[in-house]
Design a protein around this motif. Structure first.
Motif, mmCIF file in Angstrom:
data_model
loop_
_atom_site.group_PDB
_atom_site.id
_atom_site.type_symbol
_atom_site.label_atom_id
_atom_site.label_comp_id
_atom_site.label_asym_id
_atom_site.label_seq_id
_atom_site.Cartn_x
_atom_site.Cartn_y
_atom_site.Cartn_z
ATOM 1 N N ARG A 1 -29.803 1.200 22.138
ATOM 2 C CA ARG A 1 -29.379 0.067 22.967
ATOM 3 C C ARG A 1 -28.804 0.624 24.248
ATOM 4 N NH1 ARG A 1 -27.832 0.984 18.052
ATOM 5 N NH2 ARG A 1 -25.707 0.170 18.203
ATOM 6 N N VAL A 2 -29.241 0.092 25.372
ATOM 7 C CA VAL A 2 -28.837 0.605 26.674
ATOM 8 C C VAL A 2 -28.019 -0.467 27.389
ATOM 9 C CG1 VAL A 2 -29.634 1.616 28.851
ATOM 10 C CG2 VAL A 2 -30.967 1.963 26.752
ATOM 11 N N PHE A 3 -26.919 -0.043 27.992
ATOM 12 C CA PHE A 3 -26.068 -0.987 28.706
ATOM 13 C C PHE A 3 -25.323 -0.259 29.813
ATOM 14 C CE2 PHE A 3 -23.720 0.832 25.208
ATOM 15 C CZ PHE A 3 -22.467 1.134 25.731
ATOM 16 N N MET A 4 -24.854 -1.027 30.786
ATOM 17 C CA MET A 4 -23.977 -0.507 31.819
ATOM 18 C C MET A 4 -22.571 -1.024 31.554
ATOM 19 S SD MET A 4 -26.407 -0.978 35.186
ATOM 20 C CE MET A 4 -25.113 -0.393 36.290
ATOM 21 N N LEU A 5 -21.587 -0.188 31.858
ATOM 22 C CA LEU A 5 -20.190 -0.549 31.647
ATOM 23 C C LEU A 5 -19.436 -0.324 32.945
ATOM 24 C CD1 LEU A 5 -18.399 -1.436 29.172
ATOM 25 C CD2 LEU A 5 -17.667 0.955 29.053
ATOM 26 N N ARG A 6 -18.586 -1.285 33.303
ATOM 27 C CA ARG A 6 -17.763 -1.183 34.515
ATOM 28 C C ARG A 6 -16.311 -1.446 34.122
ATOM 29 N NH1 ARG A 6 -19.747 -5.183 38.867
ATOM 30 N NH2 ARG A 6 -18.640 -6.694 37.548
ATOM 31 N N ALA A 7 -15.431 -0.495 34.452
ATOM 32 C CA ALA A 7 -14.021 -0.615 34.079
ATOM 33 C C ALA A 7 -13.150 -0.361 35.294
ATOM 34 C CB ALA A 7 -13.679 0.372 32.967
ATOM 35 N N GLY A 8 -12.089 -1.135 35.418
ATOM 36 C CA GLY A 8 -11.183 -1.012 36.547
ATOM 37 C C GLY A 8 -10.324 0.244 36.473
ATOM 38 N N PRO A 9 -9.699 0.609 37.580
ATOM 39 C CA PRO A 9 -8.872 1.814 37.637
ATOM 40 C C PRO A 9 -7.775 1.827 36.576
ATOM 41 C CG PRO A 9 -9.227 0.943 39.847
ATOM 42 C CD PRO A 9 -9.762 -0.073 38.890
ATOM 43 N N GLY A 10 -7.645 2.987 35.913
ATOM 44 C CA GLY A 10 -6.560 3.182 34.965
ATOM 45 C C GLY A 10 -6.750 2.571 33.590
ATOM 46 N N ILE A 11 -7.900 1.937 33.354
ATOM 47 C CA ILE A 11 -8.142 1.303 32.056
ATOM 48 C C ILE A 11 -8.320 2.375 30.974
ATOM 49 C CG2 ILE A 11 -9.846 0.007 30.713
ATOM 50 C CD1 ILE A 11 -8.178 -1.814 32.339
ATOM 51 N N ALA A 12 -7.686 2.187 29.845
ATOM 52 C CA ALA A 12 -7.926 3.035 28.679
ATOM 53 C C ALA A 12 -8.918 2.308 27.772
ATOM 54 C CB ALA A 12 -6.626 3.305 27.943
ATOM 55 N N LEU A 13 -10.122 2.838 27.644
ATOM 56 C CA LEU A 13 -11.119 2.222 26.773
ATOM 57 C C LEU A 13 -10.729 2.460 25.317
ATOM 58 C CD1 LEU A 13 -14.320 3.275 28.731
ATOM 59 C CD2 LEU A 13 -13.159 1.067 28.763
ATOM 60 N N PRO A 14 -11.137 1.562 24.419
ATOM 61 C CA PRO A 14 -10.700 1.679 23.023
ATOM 62 C C PRO A 14 -11.123 3.002 22.386
ATOM 63 C CG PRO A 14 -11.676 -0.472 23.426
ATOM 64 C CD PRO A 14 -11.942 0.351 24.647
ATOM 65 N N HIS A 15 -10.231 3.521 21.551
ATOM 66 C CA HIS A 15 -10.529 4.705 20.753
ATOM 67 C C HIS A 15 -11.716 4.387 19.852
ATOM 68 C CE1 HIS A 15 -9.070 7.479 17.244
ATOM 69 N NE2 HIS A 15 -10.059 8.021 17.935
ATOM 70 N N HIS A 16 -12.733 5.259 19.875
ATOM 71 C CA HIS A 16 -13.911 4.980 19.065
ATOM 72 C C HIS A 16 -14.636 6.263 18.682
ATOM 73 C CE1 HIS A 16 -15.550 5.197 23.177
ATOM 74 N NE2 HIS A 16 -16.705 5.522 22.630
ATOM 75 N N LYS A 17 -15.485 6.127 17.676
ATOM 76 C CA LYS A 17 -16.392 7.196 17.292
ATOM 77 C C LYS A 17 -17.763 6.576 17.031
ATOM 78 C CE LYS A 17 -14.359 7.174 12.628
ATOM 79 N NZ LYS A 17 -13.683 8.017 11.610
ATOM 80 N N HIS A 18 -18.698 7.358 16.519
ATOM 81 C CA HIS A 18 -20.089 6.903 16.452
ATOM 82 C C HIS A 18 -20.730 7.302 15.132
ATOM 83 C CE1 HIS A 18 -19.681 6.478 20.824
ATOM 84 N NE2 HIS A 18 -19.082 7.652 20.762
ATOM 85 N N SER A 19 -21.670 6.466 14.693
ATOM 86 C CA SER A 19 -22.485 6.856 13.548
ATOM 87 C C SER A 19 -23.795 7.492 14.016
ATOM 88 C CB SER A 19 -22.781 5.637 12.664
ATOM 89 O OG SER A 19 -23.601 4.700 13.351
ATOM 90 N N GLY A 20 -24.066 7.433 15.317
ATOM 91 C CA GLY A 20 -25.279 8.027 15.880
ATOM 92 C C GLY A 20 -24.953 8.723 17.188
ATOM 93 N N LEU A 21 -25.804 8.504 18.187
ATOM 94 C CA LEU A 21 -25.641 9.133 19.495
ATOM 95 C C LEU A 21 -25.050 8.156 20.497
ATOM 96 C CD1 LEU A 21 -29.143 10.894 19.797
ATOM 97 C CD2 LEU A 21 -26.998 11.915 18.982
ATOM 98 N N GLU A 22 -24.318 8.693 21.462
ATOM 99 C CA GLU A 22 -23.891 7.931 22.634
ATOM 100 C C GLU A 22 -24.059 8.857 23.839
ATOM 101 O OE1 GLU A 22 -20.126 5.217 23.822
ATOM 102 O OE2 GLU A 22 -19.734 7.369 23.803
ATOM 103 N N TRP A 23 -25.076 8.610 24.634
ATOM 104 C CA TRP A 23 -25.336 9.403 25.838
ATOM 105 C C TRP A 23 -24.994 8.547 27.049
ATOM 106 C CZ3 TRP A 23 -30.756 12.060 24.871
ATOM 107 C CH2 TRP A 23 -30.621 12.939 23.785
ATOM 108 N N THR A 24 -24.228 9.128 27.969
ATOM 109 C CA THR A 24 -23.707 8.375 29.110
ATOM 110 C C THR A 24 -23.926 9.155 30.393
ATOM 111 O OG1 THR A 24 -21.963 7.468 27.688
ATOM 112 C CG2 THR A 24 -21.659 7.247 30.064
ATOM 113 N N THR A 25 -24.371 8.465 31.438
ATOM 114 C CA THR A 25 -24.398 9.025 32.789
ATOM 115 C C THR A 25 -23.431 8.224 33.651
ATOM 116 O OG1 THR A 25 -26.659 9.884 32.695
ATOM 117 C CG2 THR A 25 -25.798 9.349 34.872
#
Length: 208
Positions: A121-145
């Motif tokens: 699944r492919v998506f774009m994510l936009r987060a404002g300055p200083g945001i702490a994204l939720p703590h997470h892990k993965h059952s597969g791959l997460e590739w990010t550019t």
């Protein structure tokens, strides 16, 4: 652009050989478009693969009525020119449909990238300055550019053009740059497993 994090040689070799799922390959392509070093390494790997093919024993091709003229017919087809990408987006995204941005939290928004037939699944994510994204892990791959801005987590700081290659061994809490914010494109296989109470609240909104 100064790039600190690039795909592994294994990932680049699979990309060069056309062995990646299209969703994963698209995120790699966004990085390659932005980074001269990875483009150069990709050319080197393609040269090696080409040399291996040159030295391989030729295999006889099947012939028959169905094969007659196939190459000529294929070559004669007009090549579609991709539309110009939206301002600020990588050119490789031009053929793909993008959903509208939708909020998934305070100063966090997501838009999907439709990649027909892809497992990831492919998506774009936009987060404002200083945001702490939720703590997470993965059952597969997460590739990010990273497309703009930056974030950092337990494995380093990732700025525009960088490639973040995470798998099921990674467990992280990205913190977005306090000045620039961050916009990125990601491909995931398996599940994103949010940790903590905030992650559990966001899970139904993200639906990944």
């Amino acid at each position: 652009m100064s790039t600190s994090h690039r795909p592994s040689d294994e990932t680049l070799a699979a990309f060069a050989a056309g062995q990646l799922d299209e969703g994963l390959a698209l995120v790699v392509a966004c990085h390659i478009e932005a980074d001269h070093g990875s483009r150069q390494r990709l050319r080197e790997l393609q040269s090696v693969q080409g040399a291996l093919l040159d030295n391989a024993e030729p295999a006889a091709m099947e012939t028959g009525p169905r094969d007659t003229g196939t190459f000529a017919q294929t070559s004669a087809r007009p090549v579609a020119v991709p539309p110009a990408p939206a301002a600020g987006l990588p050119r490789v995204l031009s053929p793909y449909a993008l959903s509208p941005w939708r909020p998934i939290g305070l100063r966090i928004a997501m838009r999907r990238v439709e990649v027909p037939g892809a497992e990831a699944r492919v998506f774009m994510l936009r987060a404002g300055p200083g945001i702490a994204l939720p703590h997470h892990k993965h059952s597969g791959l997460e590739w990010t550019t990273i497309l703009a801005g930056a974030y950092e987590h337990q494995y380093g700081r990732y700025a525009a053009g960088d490639f973040d290659e995470a798998d099921s061994d990674h467990d992280h809490t990205p913190l977005v740059d306090a000045v620039e914010g961050c916009t990125c494109i990601a491909a995931v296989t398996g599940s994103i497993l949010f940790q903590g109470w905030l992650g559990r609240l966001l899970q139904p909104l993200v639906r990944l």
